[in-house]
Design a protein around this motif. Structure first.
Motif, PDB file in Angstrom:
ATOM      1  N   GLN A  24      23.776   9.690 -41.351  1.00 40.45           N
ATOM      2  CA  GLN A  24      24.613   8.648 -41.732  1.00 40.45           C
ATOM      3  C   GLN A  24      24.449   8.167 -43.382  1.00 40.45           C
ATOM      4  N   SER A  25      25.519   8.172 -43.918  1.00 46.45           N
ATOM      5  CA  SER A  25      25.399   7.823 -45.520  1.00 46.45           C
ATOM      6  C   SER A  25      25.087   6.275 -45.691  1.00 46.45           C
ATOM      7  N   PRO A  26      24.429   5.899 -46.648  1.00 46.05           N
ATOM      8  CA  PRO A  26      24.244   4.581 -47.121  1.00 46.05           C
ATOM      9  C   PRO A  26      24.939   3.515 -46.727  1.00 46.05           C
ATOM     10  N   LEU A  27      26.518   3.754 -46.859  1.00 56.46           N
ATOM     11  CA  LEU A  27      27.806   2.855 -46.893  1.00 56.46           C
ATOM     12  C   LEU A  27      27.971   2.692 -45.188  1.00 56.46           C
ATOM     13  N   GLN A  28      27.533   3.847 -44.417  1.00 54.17           N
ATOM     14  CA  GLN A  28      27.856   3.620 -43.112  1.00 54.17           C
ATOM     15  C   GLN A  28      26.752   2.812 -42.717  1.00 54.17           C
ATOM     16  N   ARG A  29      25.347   3.028 -42.882  1.00 58.14           N
ATOM     17  CA  ARG A  29      24.393   2.296 -42.194  1.00 58.14           C
ATOM     18  C   ARG A  29      24.627   0.787 -42.578  1.00 58.14           C
ATOM     19  N   GLU A  55      29.784   6.555 -33.715  1.00 57.99           N
ATOM     20  CA  GLU A  55      30.544   7.550 -33.263  1.00 57.99           C
ATOM     21  C   GLU A  55      31.682   7.416 -34.396  1.00 57.99           C
ATOM     22  N   GLY A  56      32.174   8.750 -34.408  1.00 59.06           N
ATOM     23  CA  GLY A  56      33.627   8.854 -34.944  1.00 59.06           C
ATOM     24  C   GLY A  56      33.389   8.293 -36.489  1.00 59.06           C
ATOM     25  N   ALA A  57      32.417   8.517 -37.133  1.00 61.29           N
ATOM     26  CA  ALA A  57      32.438   8.011 -38.710  1.00 61.29           C
ATOM     27  C   ALA A  57      33.084   8.716 -39.375  1.00 61.29           C
ATOM     28  N   LEU A  70      34.120   3.485 -38.307  1.00 60.63           N
ATOM     29  CA  LEU A  70      33.200   4.034 -37.333  1.00 60.63           C
ATOM     30  C   LEU A  70      33.438   2.988 -35.990  1.00 60.63           C
ATOM     31  N   ARG A  71      32.827   3.602 -34.955  1.00 54.31           N
ATOM     32  CA  ARG A  71      32.616   2.812 -33.714  1.00 54.31           C
ATOM     33  C   ARG A  71      31.097   2.654 -33.426  1.00 54.31           C
ATOM     34  N   VAL A  72      30.961   1.356 -33.133  1.00 49.23           N
ATOM     35  CA  VAL A  72      29.399   1.134 -32.890  1.00 49.23           C
ATOM     36  C   VAL A  72      29.351   0.667 -31.568  1.00 49.23           C
ATOM     37  N   SER A  73      28.624   1.419 -30.731  1.00 52.22           N
ATOM     38  CA  SER A  73      28.304   0.989 -29.297  1.00 52.22           C
ATOM     39  C   SER A  73      27.227  -0.021 -29.320  1.00 52.22           C
ATOM     40  N   LEU A  74      27.178  -1.118 -28.849  1.00 51.87           N
ATOM     41  CA  LEU A  74      25.980  -2.135 -28.792  1.00 51.87           C
ATOM     42  C   LEU A  74      25.513  -2.317 -27.511  1.00 51.87           C
ATOM     43  N   VAL A  75      24.364  -2.781 -27.517  1.00 56.70           N
ATOM     44  CA  VAL A  75      23.633  -3.067 -26.230  1.00 56.70           C
ATOM     45  C   VAL A  75      22.879  -4.276 -26.304  1.00 56.70           C
ATOM     46  N   THR A  99      31.946  -2.303 -27.615  1.00 54.44           N
ATOM     47  CA  THR A  99      32.034  -1.384 -28.813  1.00 54.44           C
ATOM     48  C   THR A  99      32.744  -1.963 -29.819  1.00 54.44           C
ATOM     49  N   CYS A 100      32.333  -1.935 -31.141  1.00 57.50           N
ATOM     50  CA  CYS A 100      33.255  -2.342 -32.228  1.00 57.50           C
ATOM     51  C   CYS A 100      33.683  -1.332 -32.858  1.00 57.50           C
ATOM     52  N   LEU A 101      34.757  -1.245 -33.365  1.00 57.65           N
ATOM     53  CA  LEU A 101      35.407  -0.677 -34.312  1.00 57.65           C
ATOM     54  C   LEU A 101      35.264  -1.280 -35.518  1.00 57.65           C
ATOM     55  N   ALA A 102      34.947  -0.579 -36.943  1.00 57.52           N
ATOM     56  CA  ALA A 102      34.713  -1.232 -38.088  1.00 57.52           C
ATOM     57  C   ALA A 102      35.485  -0.471 -39.323  1.00 57.52           C
ATOM     58  N   CYS A 103      36.267  -0.915 -39.940  1.00 52.80           N
ATOM     59  CA  CYS A 103      36.868  -0.449 -40.989  1.00 52.80           C
ATOM     60  C   CYS A 103      36.539  -1.192 -42.223  1.00 52.80           C
ATOM     61  N   TYR A 104      35.822  -0.433 -43.349  1.00 53.10           N
ATOM     62  CA  TYR A 104      35.401  -1.269 -44.479  1.00 53.10           C
ATOM     63  C   TYR A 104      35.975  -0.305 -45.653  1.00 53.10           C
ATOM     64  N   LYS A 105      36.371  -1.014 -46.685  1.00 57.31           N
ATOM     65  CA  LYS A 105      36.625  -0.337 -47.900  1.00 57.31           C
ATOM     66  C   LYS A 105      35.868  -1.154 -49.107  1.00 57.31           C
TER      67      LYS A 105
END
Length: 166
Positions: A24-29, A55-57, A70-75, A99-105
């Protein structure tokens, strides 16, 4: 020997899963961290959540900045939110796994700032519902557009052009 093949494949699969995250890229992290902060800071959250899978980054750059989705599955973990101890939190099986869908600019600065963002967390099946998907896609498109039109709309320009006689 046929019986041995399956467990080995299972082990290899787990290794591959563990090895996938550093790509994962730094921005994705950063988005993953933001999502975790968002979820764990919400009222009504008593236990801390941690990421289970990403997933789906998607990461796209344009002159106005970088868009990450991206989508983050949480536990859920066994750590209570109030405790300072955030390491070694055991995951709790059979609990909610949102599950979280996140969109960032992000802008193009050296320490990228968030221009706009959208996050939606819920049960995985709920995020797959057509109406929710349409809304999420529309919101994410709007986030990706953030910063693109700033050059066209200088402050006050819009109000000024509205006031001109037709």
């Amino acid at each position: 020997a046929a019986g041995m093949r399956f467990p080995l494949a299972l082990c290899l699969g787990l290794v591959a899963l563990a090895a996938a995250s550093p790509s994962q890229s730094p921005l994705q992290r950063r988005v993953v961290r933001e999502v975790l902060d968002y979820v764990n800071s919400r009222r009504g959250t008593q236990f801390l959540f941690k990421e289970q899978a990403v997933e789906g980054a998607v990461e796209r750059e344009d002159p106005s900045g970088t868009f990450v989705q991206l989508r983050v599955s949480l536990v859920q973990t066994s750590c209570k939110k109030r405790t300072q101890q955030r390491q070694n939190c055991q995951t709790v099986e059979n609990r909610r796994k949102p599950t979280c869908l996140a969109c960032y600019k992000f802008d193009n600065s050296n320490v990228p700032k968030v221009l706009d963002k959208y996050q939606n967390c819920g049960p995985r099946h709920q995020l797959a519902v057509k109406e929710f998907k349409h809304r999420d896609e529309a919101e994410c498109r709007a986030v990706e557009e953030a910063g693109k039109s700033d050059a066209l709309y200088l402050p006050g320009m819009y109000a000024f052009s509205k006031g001109l006689p037709a």
